[in-house]
Each structure stands twice: as C-alpha cells, then as structure tokens.
Design an enzyme around this catalytic site. Structure first.
Site, short mmCIF file in Angstrom:
data_model
loop_
_atom_site.label_atom_id
_atom_site.label_comp_id
_atom_site.label_asym_id
_atom_site.label_seq_id
_atom_site.Cartn_x
_atom_site.Cartn_y
_atom_site.Cartn_z
CD GLU A 231 -29.30 86.58 3.87
OE1 GLU A 231 -29.21 86.47 2.64
OE2 GLU A 231 -28.35 86.33 4.65
N GLY A 284 -22.49 76.83 2.44
CA GLY A 284 -23.27 77.61 1.49
C GLY A 284 -22.83 77.33 0.07
CB SER A 285 -23.47 79.15 -3.06
OG SER A 285 -22.85 80.41 -2.88
CB THR A 286 -19.30 76.50 -5.20
OG1 THR A 286 -19.64 75.16 -4.79
CG2 THR A 286 -17.86 76.50 -5.68
CB THR A 287 -20.81 81.63 -6.13
OG1 THR A 287 -21.09 80.87 -7.29
CG2 THR A 287 -20.49 83.07 -6.52
CB THR A 288 -20.95 82.54 -0.97
OG1 THR A 288 -22.10 83.09 -1.63
CG2 THR A 288 -20.67 83.35 0.29
CD GLU A 306 -21.96 71.26 3.31
OE1 GLU A 306 -22.17 71.17 2.07
OE2 GLU A 306 -22.82 71.55 4.13
CB CYS A 340 -25.50 70.84 0.33
SG CYS A 340 -25.22 70.14 1.96
#
EC number: 1.2.1.24
Length: 535
Positions: A231, A284-288, A306, A340
């Site tokens: 975004e 993106g993030s590991t959480t997402t 990734e 990253c």
C-alpha cells in the site's frame, strides 16, 4: 479514475508515438492487444520536484484488470515518506475487485498457457526493453513513493528489468524428460506444465524488482498473475502494468489491484483463498507469511515465501579490516537498512574488534549522507514511515538501557520524523532486542566473540535463516563456516550477493522455495508423468 496531484504544473511529457497508450481486449480464439486511448495523465507531487518531466502515461492510479484501467469505489492516499506530502490518490480495491482480477487471470490463463514458449519469450523481452527505455522515470517513481536514494532506485530498475530479460530466456528452456521403463512396450514422459493463476503479494522496499522476480518467472512458465502491491508503493506496480500493456502482454495475464492498509488483509485473503488461484508467492514478514500459509493450507495451494531475516555479519581475526568495513557498509545501509538480507548482527572477533569498530564508525561518518532521495549525494533516505522509525528507536533505547554504547548516531535525524541517524552500537549482548528482532533500519549492533565455534552458535541462534556474511582470509575456515551457517545464502568476503542468475531464498522461518536463477521458473511449473504403452 482516481486522482493525483501537481504533475500538470511541472510539464510532464507523454510517451512518444512509438509506444502509444493502449489497453487489451479478449477476442474469440485468443487474446490480442486492444486499441483505444489511454486514460488521462496522472499527477504526482514531490517536494523536491524530482518528478518534473516524468512520462505521464506511467503515472497510473486505477487498478489494472483484464487489460483495462478500472477505478474503485474508494481511493487511498500515497505519501512521500521524506516530506509526508501526498503524492496522489490510488484506487482502493476490495474483495469484489480482487475476485474480478482472479477471474480475469483465470480466463486469460486458458489461452496464455497455449502461447508458444518463443512468443512468451519475445513478449517478456519487449517488456524488458520498455523498462530500459523508461528507466529514469521508473527510478524517480520509486524514489518518490519509497524515499530510496535515486542512485539506488536506478540500480533497482536495472535489477528489476534483468529479471524480465532472464526469464525471457528461461521461457525457452523448460525441458521435460524421457524415461526408459523396464517394459519394452512402454515409454515414460515427464512434462512440465504451468500451474495456473498465481497470487503475487509484494513489499514496499523493492517495489519493482520484487514484482518482476516473481512475475517474470510466472509468465515465462505460462501462468497468469494477480499482483497486490504494498500500500505504500503502488505506483511502481501500476507503471509496470502500463509497460506490460505497451509490450503486448495479453489481457488478463498481468493484473494489479492496489489497496489501502485497511483493505490489505481482506484483499490478501480473498486472492489467496480463491479456488481459481493455484499458487501464492509472497515477500514480506514472517508473521504475515504464516497467515498466508494458513490460507494456502485450506486448499493445498503451492507457495513461495521469502520472509524475514536476521543476517549475521561475522568478522574473523584474519579478515582484511578495510574490506570488511566496505562490506559492512554495503550489506547494512543499502536502502537505509530496509532490506531482508541486511546485516542485522555484527559479530567481531576480539583480536580485530577495536580496529573494526573504529574504522566502521569513521566510514559511516564519511560515506553515509542522510537526505531526500532526489538530492545529489544522498545515500540514506527516510524510513518508510514513522512506525519504522519507532522500531529502530526502541531497539537503540533497549540496548543502551542494557549496557550498549552508542559509537555514532543513535537518534532521529533533524530532517524529519521519518529520518534516523545511521547508528553503530558496541558492547552489545544477546539479550538485547536488536540481536533477535529484525531491525529494518540503519542500526548496526556489534557483538564481540572469542572463538569460531562461538560465532557459529550465535549466528545460528535464530529461527530464521535468509542470508549470512563473513570475512576471513583462512581458506579452511571459509569452507567450515560457509557450510555451517544455517542460511539460504552466504556472502564470503562480499556484502552484496543478490543476482538474477543465482537462487534467492532462505531456510527455517525465512521462507520456502527459491526465486531468480534457473530454479525460479520451477516454482510455477507442475510435473506430469505420462506412461505411453502398447508400443
């Protein structure tokens, strides 16, 4: 049509008549480019005036679905992270638009999969050529929406374009196998076929390259895509859509659905759970990533992930200090530390520690210049938003409260709320946040160690493993450490390791699969075994 600001006053030029704006339309029996005028010019604003003279046709604000530029019921603002000024209003797609994009991609897949490898190769090459022709404008879009220094933005555009070039060549090298079976009257064939529609979700830190690295492979394999860009940086994805259209990529093959942070969760879920989607590719993030893996699990979709990193940068006593410092600057402070594969933990052996810290601090003061990305000489732009700055600030304060020493930097920069001084910490211990949380900012914490075994243990004490770096002049040590580091990519006496020709990806919770290289296209292909009997 969503609105943008200011560009009319800066005299933006249109693309020449050689590449007029065009859309795409389906036709019975195939997919063909469609004629017709492109929508009017978008208008962007940047306080540094860096977008003056930009090609207006590249500044799109609507979604791109089925070869058409389509508005949404609502819009959302995109801001210049350097000044906070609004760049423009972009279509805020929701679930309805997401499902329409998936349907368009699925309908296009039925024809695109039958297009010859040679023709797919040719179209990707045309797309690459258009990126090169428009590289200056594309770079300025990146700097405007991400804050990245213009020199780095130019580098990203070349890197991004090279993925299209690479996969245009790989499209013609998708080979199968013939297997001779024990039965004399049988032959076994192994075919490679495109997997289908791919949902592609990309980050803001490389808003162009992370798209082409995925989309180039997907299109080369015969897949179609729905891209949900970050975004914060939708303009790069939409500019790529304009060039894809000009290159003749058929309707529905490449679709882009920008959305606001408010809609991101539901749009991501919609495209990842849609039964017409066969593949999910996410950076993106590991959480997402874990959330998307859960979505994929419900219908057992193929995934490429990734995710986050916590890259160690190890300096052994045998290292060349000057080389190690140069590598540290490159691996830590590219894109203001927002990559990253950035070094997150600096492990320096006791015998070389003081010399390295002194030289590193001097090099930071000499070579790192904070400023607006459009300004000549800037090497460190803003962070993407204030939340990112707060994370760096929190890690610095935590480290200092636990005994770390600020060698240089350590606070917000006077330029504005999204700027932070390049910071070097020493006397860092493993109980500090900066050693086990990915920073994504200009912070370099240094941990002192004594033995090789200790360094390996510290480096591997993480649940992620994307990249790792180390400096040594001992050949035996180089082999030992390279093999023992639990990461997907290793830089030996080198701080910049990414290349289109080499596989990019991690181990542990840093992801699944590989991107780029000859292996990248396999992520979008299925193997089919055919047994041919009665011979």
């Amino acid at each position: 049509m969503a609105t943008c600001f200011w560009l009319r006053s800066c005299g933006a030029r249109r693309l020449g008549s050689t590449f007029p704006g065009c859309r795409l339309r389906p036709r019975a029996g195939g997919l063909v480019p469609a004629s017709g005028p492109a929508p009017g010019p978008a208008q962007l604003r940047c306080y540094a005036g860096g977008l003056a003279g930009l090609s207006a046709a590249l500044l799109r604000t609507d979604s791109f679905v089925g070869g058409r530029w389509l508005p949404a019921a609502a819009t959302f603002p995109v801001q210049d992270p350097a000044s906070g000024a609004a760049l423009g209003m972009v279509a805020d797609c929701g679930v309805r638009e997401a499902r329409a994009a998936v349907r368009a991609a699925y309908e296009a897949f039925c024809s695109w999969r039958e297009v010859s490898a040679k023709e797919r190769s040719s179209l990707l090459r045309k797309w690459y050529n258009l990126m090169i022709q428009n590289k200056d404008d594309l770079a300025r879009i990146i700097t405007a929406e991400s804050g990245k220094p213009l020199k780095e933005a130019h580098g990203e555009i070349l890197y991004s374009a090279f993925f299209l070039e690479w996969f245009s060549e790989e499209a013609r090298r998708v080979y199968g196998d013939i297997i001779y079976t024990p039965a004399k009257d049988r032959r076994a064939l192994v075919l490679k076929q495109p997997i289908g529609v791919a949902a592609v979700i990309t980050p803001w830190n490389f808003p162009s390259a992370m798209i082409t690295r995925k989309v180039g492979a997907a299109l080369a394999a015969g897949c179609t895509v729905v891209v949900k860009p970050a975004e914060d940086t939708p303009f790069s994805a939409l500019a790529l859509a304009e060039l894809a259209s000009q290159a003749g990529i058929p309707s529905g093959v490449y679709n882009v659905i920008p959305c606001s942070r408010k809609n991101a969760k539901e749009v991501g879920e919609a495209i990842c759970t849609d039964p017409l989607v066969s593949k999910i590719s996410f950076t993106g993030s590991t959480t997402t990533g874990k959330i998307l893996l859960h979505h994929a699990a419900n219908s057992v979709k193929r995934v490429s992930m990734e995710l986050g990193g916590l890259a160690p940068f190890i300096v052994f006593d045998s290292a060349n200090v000057d080389q190690a410092v140069a590598g540290a600057l490159a691996s830590k402070f590219r894109n203001t530390g927002q990559t990253c594969v950035c070094s997150n933990r600096f492990l320096v052996q006791r015998g070389i520690h003081d010399a390295f810290v002194k030289a590193f601090a001097e090099a930071m003061k000499k070579n790192l210049h904070v400023g607006n990305g459009f300004e000549e000489g800037t090497t460190q732009g803003p962070l993407i938003n204030e939340k990112a700055v707060e994370k760096v600030e929190k890690q610095v304060n935590d480290a200092v409260s636990k005994g770390a020493t600020i060698v240089t930097g350590g606070k917000r920069h006077q330029l504005g709320k999204n700027f932070f001084e390049p910071t070097l910490l020493c006397n860092v211990t493993q109980d500090m946040l900066c050693t086990h949380e990915e920073t994504f900012g200009p912070l370099a914490p240094v941990i002192k160690f004594d033995t090789e075994e200790e360094a390996i243990a510290i480096a591997n004490a993480a649940d992620v493993g994307l990249a790792g770096y180390f400096y040594s002049q001992d050949p035996a040590q180089i082999w030992r450490v390279a093999e023992q580091l639990e990461v997907g990519m290793v830089g030996v006496n080198e701080g910049l390791i990414s290349s289109v020709e080499c596989p990019f990806g991690g181990v542990k919770q840093s992801g699944l699969g590989r991107e780029g290289s000859k292996y990248g296209i396999d992520e979008y292909l299925e193997l089919k075994y055919v047994c041919y009997g009665g011979l």
